[in-house]
Design a protein around this motif. Structure first.
Motif, PDB file in Angstrom:
ATOM      1  N   THR A   1       0.853  -1.182   0.000  1.00 11.46           N
ATOM      2  CA  THR A   1       0.000   0.000   0.000  1.00 11.46           C
ATOM      3  C   THR A   1       0.893   1.238   0.000  1.00 11.46           C
ATOM      4  O   THR A   1       2.080   1.163   0.356  1.00 11.46           O
ATOM      5  CB  THR A   1      -0.905   0.029   1.245  1.00 11.46           C
ATOM      6  N   THR A   2       0.333   2.389  -0.351  1.00 11.73           N
ATOM      7  CA  THR A   2       1.137   3.613  -0.337  1.00 11.73           C
ATOM      8  C   THR A   2       1.577   3.948   1.083  1.00 11.73           C
ATOM      9  O   THR A   2       2.677   4.461   1.285  1.00 11.73           O
ATOM     10  CB  THR A   2       0.374   4.801  -0.955  1.00 11.73           C
ATOM     11  N   GLY A   3       0.740   3.631   2.062  1.00 13.72           N
ATOM     12  CA  GLY A   3       1.122   3.855   3.457  1.00 13.72           C
ATOM     13  C   GLY A   3       2.343   3.042   3.838  1.00 13.72           C
ATOM     14  O   GLY A   3       3.247   3.531   4.523  1.00 13.72           O
ATOM     15  N   GLN A   4       2.380   1.789   3.390  1.00 15.60           N
ATOM     16  CA  GLN A   4       3.528   0.926   3.690  1.00 15.60           C
ATOM     17  C   GLN A   4       4.767   1.406   2.944  1.00 15.60           C
ATOM     18  O   GLN A   4       5.878   1.364   3.469  1.00 15.60           O
ATOM     19  CB  GLN A   4       3.222  -0.532   3.333  1.00 15.60           C
ATOM     20  N   ILE A   5       4.584   1.906   1.732  1.00 16.56           N
ATOM     21  CA  ILE A   5       5.710   2.439   0.952  1.00 16.56           C
ATOM     22  C   ILE A   5       6.325   3.638   1.682  1.00 16.56           C
ATOM     23  O   ILE A   5       7.545   3.742   1.810  1.00 16.56           O
ATOM     24  CB  ILE A   5       5.252   2.832  -0.469  1.00 16.56           C
ATOM     25  N   VAL A   6       5.467   4.530   2.186  1.00 16.85           N
ATOM     26  CA  VAL A   6       5.948   5.713   2.906  1.00 16.85           C
ATOM     27  C   VAL A   6       6.668   5.282   4.187  1.00 16.85           C
ATOM     28  O   VAL A   6       7.768   5.763   4.481  1.00 16.85           O
ATOM     29  CB  VAL A   6       4.791   6.689   3.212  1.00 16.85           C
ATOM     30  N   TYR A   7       6.071   4.371   4.949  1.00 21.76           N
ATOM     31  CA  TYR A   7       6.685   3.913   6.196  1.00 21.76           C
ATOM     32  C   TYR A   7       8.035   3.239   5.921  1.00 21.76           C
ATOM     33  O   TYR A   7       9.028   3.512   6.595  1.00 21.76           O
ATOM     34  CB  TYR A   7       5.755   2.959   6.945  1.00 21.76           C
ATOM     35  N   ASP A   8       8.084   2.356   4.913  1.00 23.10           N
ATOM     36  CA  ASP A   8       9.333   1.668   4.578  1.00 23.10           C
ATOM     37  C   ASP A   8      10.415   2.669   4.159  1.00 23.10           C
ATOM     38  O   ASP A   8      11.587   2.505   4.513  1.00 23.10           O
ATOM     39  CB  ASP A   8       9.108   0.651   3.452  1.00 23.10           C
ATOM     40  N   ALA A   9      10.021   3.707   3.426  1.00 23.10           N
ATOM     41  CA  ALA A   9      10.989   4.729   3.018  1.00 23.10           C
ATOM     42  C   ALA A   9      11.541   5.460   4.241  1.00 23.10           C
ATOM     43  O   ALA A   9      12.750   5.736   4.315  1.00 23.10           O
ATOM     44  CB  ALA A   9      10.335   5.717   2.047  1.00 23.10           C
TER      45      ALA A   9
ATOM     46  N   THR B   1      12.546  14.006   5.522  1.00 24.02           N
ATOM     47  CA  THR B   1      11.620  15.129   5.417  1.00 24.02           C
ATOM     48  C   THR B   1      10.546  14.768   4.390  1.00 24.02           C
ATOM     49  O   THR B   1      10.682  13.789   3.644  1.00 24.02           O
ATOM     50  CB  THR B   1      12.337  16.405   4.949  1.00 24.02           C
ATOM     51  N   ARG B   2       9.502  15.577   4.342  1.00 17.76           N
ATOM     52  CA  ARG B   2       8.425  15.350   3.379  1.00 17.76           C
ATOM     53  C   ARG B   2       8.964  15.406   1.959  1.00 17.76           C
ATOM     54  O   ARG B   2       8.617  14.585   1.112  1.00 17.76           O
ATOM     55  CB  ARG B   2       7.325  16.400   3.572  1.00 17.76           C
ATOM     56  N   LYS B   3       9.827  16.388   1.698  1.00 20.68           N
ATOM     57  CA  LYS B   3      10.387  16.545   0.357  1.00 20.68           C
ATOM     58  C   LYS B   3      11.210  15.322  -0.042  1.00 20.68           C
ATOM     59  O   LYS B   3      11.100  14.823  -1.165  1.00 20.68           O
ATOM     60  CB  LYS B   3      11.245  17.808   0.295  1.00 20.68           C
ATOM     61  N   VAL B   4      12.027  14.840   0.880  1.00 22.99           N
ATOM     62  CA  VAL B   4      12.843  13.661   0.599  1.00 22.99           C
ATOM     63  C   VAL B   4      11.938  12.456   0.330  1.00 22.99           C
ATOM     64  O   VAL B   4      12.189  11.671  -0.590  1.00 22.99           O
ATOM     65  CB  VAL B   4      13.817  13.370   1.774  1.00 22.99           C
ATOM     66  N   LEU B   5      10.867  12.322   1.116  1.00 19.63           N
ATOM     67  CA  LEU B   5       9.938  11.213   0.902  1.00 19.63           C
ATOM     68  C   LEU B   5       9.289  11.300  -0.481  1.00 19.63           C
ATOM     69  O   LEU B   5       9.090  10.266  -1.137  1.00 19.63           O
ATOM     70  CB  LEU B   5       8.870  11.186   1.996  1.00 19.63           C
ATOM     71  N   CYS B   6       8.961  12.499  -0.928  1.00 15.60           N
ATOM     72  CA  CYS B   6       8.401  12.673  -2.280  1.00 15.60           C
ATOM     73  C   CYS B   6       9.402  12.210  -3.334  1.00 15.60           C
ATOM     74  O   CYS B   6       9.046  11.502  -4.278  1.00 15.60           O
ATOM     75  CB  CYS B   6       8.033  14.129  -2.534  1.00 15.60           C
TER      76      CYS B   6
ATOM     77  N   VAL C   1      11.992  10.132  -2.972  1.00 13.90           N
ATOM     78  CA  VAL C   1      12.318   8.711  -2.874  1.00 13.90           C
ATOM     79  C   VAL C   1      11.172   7.829  -3.361  1.00 13.90           C
ATOM     80  O   VAL C   1      11.395   6.841  -4.060  1.00 13.90           O
ATOM     81  CB  VAL C   1      12.702   8.352  -1.417  1.00 13.90           C
ATOM     82  N   THR C   2       9.949   8.190  -2.995  1.00 17.05           N
ATOM     83  CA  THR C   2       8.803   7.338  -3.332  1.00 17.05           C
ATOM     84  C   THR C   2       8.155   7.689  -4.661  1.00 17.05           C
ATOM     85  O   THR C   2       7.468   6.862  -5.251  1.00 17.05           O
ATOM     86  CB  THR C   2       7.717   7.429  -2.239  1.00 17.05           C
ATOM     87  N   GLY C   3       8.341   8.930  -5.120  1.00 21.11           N
ATOM     88  CA  GLY C   3       7.677   9.369  -6.328  1.00 21.11           C
ATOM     89  C   GLY C   3       6.222   9.751  -6.106  1.00 21.11           C
ATOM     90  O   GLY C   3       5.486  10.015  -7.062  1.00 21.11           O
ATOM     91  N   LEU C   4       5.789   9.791  -4.839  1.00 14.16           N
ATOM     92  CA  LEU C   4       4.407  10.145  -4.514  1.00 14.16           C
ATOM     93  C   LEU C   4       4.263  11.654  -4.388  1.00 14.16           C
ATOM     94  O   LEU C   4       5.226  12.363  -4.113  1.00 14.16           O
ATOM     95  CB  LEU C   4       3.989   9.465  -3.204  1.00 14.16           C
ATOM     96  N   LYS C   5       3.039  12.145  -4.576  1.00 12.40           N
ATOM     97  CA  LYS C   5       2.767  13.576  -4.450  1.00 12.40           C
ATOM     98  C   LYS C   5       2.790  13.998  -2.985  1.00 12.40           C
ATOM     99  O   LYS C   5       2.534  13.193  -2.084  1.00 12.40           O
ATOM    100  CB  LYS C   5       1.406  13.907  -5.063  1.00 12.40           C
ATOM    101  N   MET C   6       3.082  15.284  -2.770  1.00 14.80           N
ATOM    102  CA  MET C   6       3.198  15.832  -1.413  1.00 14.80           C
ATOM    103  C   MET C   6       1.918  15.614  -0.606  1.00 14.80           C
ATOM    104  O   MET C   6       1.989  15.303   0.584  1.00 14.80           O
ATOM    105  CB  MET C   6       3.548  17.318  -1.476  1.00 14.80           C
ATOM    106  N   THR C   7       0.755  15.754  -1.228  1.00 15.26           N
ATOM    107  CA  THR C   7      -0.507  15.578  -0.486  1.00 15.26           C
ATOM    108  C   THR C   7      -0.656  14.145   0.019  1.00 15.26           C
ATOM    109  O   THR C   7      -1.127  13.928   1.137  1.00 15.26           O
ATOM    110  CB  THR C   7      -1.719  15.944  -1.364  1.00 15.26           C
ATOM    111  N   ILE C   8      -0.213  13.186  -0.779  1.00 14.63           N
ATOM    112  CA  ILE C   8      -0.272  11.775  -0.355  1.00 14.63           C
ATOM    113  C   ILE C   8       0.714  11.539   0.777  1.00 14.63           C
ATOM    114  O   ILE C   8       0.385  10.878   1.768  1.00 14.63           O
ATOM    115  CB  ILE C   8       0.005  10.843  -1.551  1.00 14.63           C
ATOM    116  N   ILE C   9       1.922  12.086   0.648  1.00  9.50           N
ATOM    117  CA  ILE C   9       2.928  11.960   1.710  1.00  9.50           C
ATOM    118  C   ILE C   9       2.384  12.554   3.005  1.00  9.50           C
ATOM    119  O   ILE C   9       2.459  11.932   4.072  1.00  9.50           O
ATOM    120  CB  ILE C   9       4.256  12.648   1.308  1.00  9.50           C
TER     121      ILE C   9
END
Length: 160
Positions: free
Chosen positions: A3-11, A23-28, A30-38
Motif C-alpha cells: 500500500t502507499t502507506g507501507q511504501i511511505v513507512y518503509d521509506a 523530510t516530506r520533500k525527501v519522501l516525495c 524517494v517514493t515518487g508520490l505527491k506531497m498531499t499523499i505523503i
C-alpha cells in the motif's frame, strides 16, 4: 503489492537506517508520490505512533534501536582476532575473521556511501551559497551601471 502507506513507512525506516534526514520533500523524491499523499500518510503514521516528529518536518521511526555500543578489534599474537562489542567478547581464528569480514563488507560499503553522500551534500550547499552571493554581487554591480551595456556581438563583428 504494498500500500502507499507501507511504501511511505518503509521509506522512512530505510532512510533513517541509512542515517539520512527524513523530510516530506525527501519522501516525495524517494517514493515518487505527491506531497498531499505523503502528508496524509505521515499524519496517519504519527497518529498511529509508528513514526514521530523530532522537529517540524523531520520524522523518525518510533522503534529506534538503542545507541551503538563501543566496538574494538584487536589482533592477538598467534593469529587470533578479538572483537569486543560492549561487554561481549569474541575471539576468532583467521578463517573465521575472514568469513565474518566478507559478511560485513556490504555494511562497510554502505557506510562509505553514506559518508560520501553527506560530504557531497555539504559541498553542494557551499557551492549554492557561493553562487547566491555571486549573483547578489553581480546584480548590485549591474544596477550601478548606467545605462546597461548592450551586448550585440553580431553588430560589432560583421560591419561592412
Amino acid at each position: 503489492m504494498k500500500t502507499t502507506g507501507q511504501i511511505v513507512y518503509d521509506a522512512i525506516v530505510d532512510l533513517h537506517n541509512q542515517e539520512q534526514i527524513v523530510t516530506r520533500k525527501v519522501l516525495c523524491e524517494v517514493t515518487g508520490l505527491k506531497m498531499t499523499i505523503i502528508d496524509d500518510h505521515v499524519s496517519r503514521l504519527c497518529d498511529e505512533e509508528r513514526i514521530r516528529r523530532v522537529e517540524n518536518g523531520v520524522f523518525v521511526p518510533s522503534d529506534v534501536p538503542p545507541p551503538a555500543r563501543s566496538i574494538s578489534v584487536t589482533q592477538i599474537v598467534g593469529g587470533l582476532t578479538r572483537i569486543e562489542i560492549g561487554d561481549e567478547c569474541l575471539d576468532l581464528w583467521p578463517r573465521e575473521a575472514r568469513a565474518l569480514a566478507s559478511l560485513l563488507a556490504g555494511f562497510a560499503n554502505q557506510f562509505a556511501m553514506i559518508q560520501a553522500g553527506n560530504e557531497i551534500g555539504q559541498l553542494v550547499m557551499q557551492q549554492q551559497n557561493t553562487l547566491k552571493t555571486v549573483r547578489r554581487e553581480l546584480a548590485a554591480v549591474m544596477a550601478k551601471v548606467d545605462p546597461p551595456p548592450q551586448l550585440d556581438l553580431l553588430a560589432s563583428t560583421h560591419q561592412d
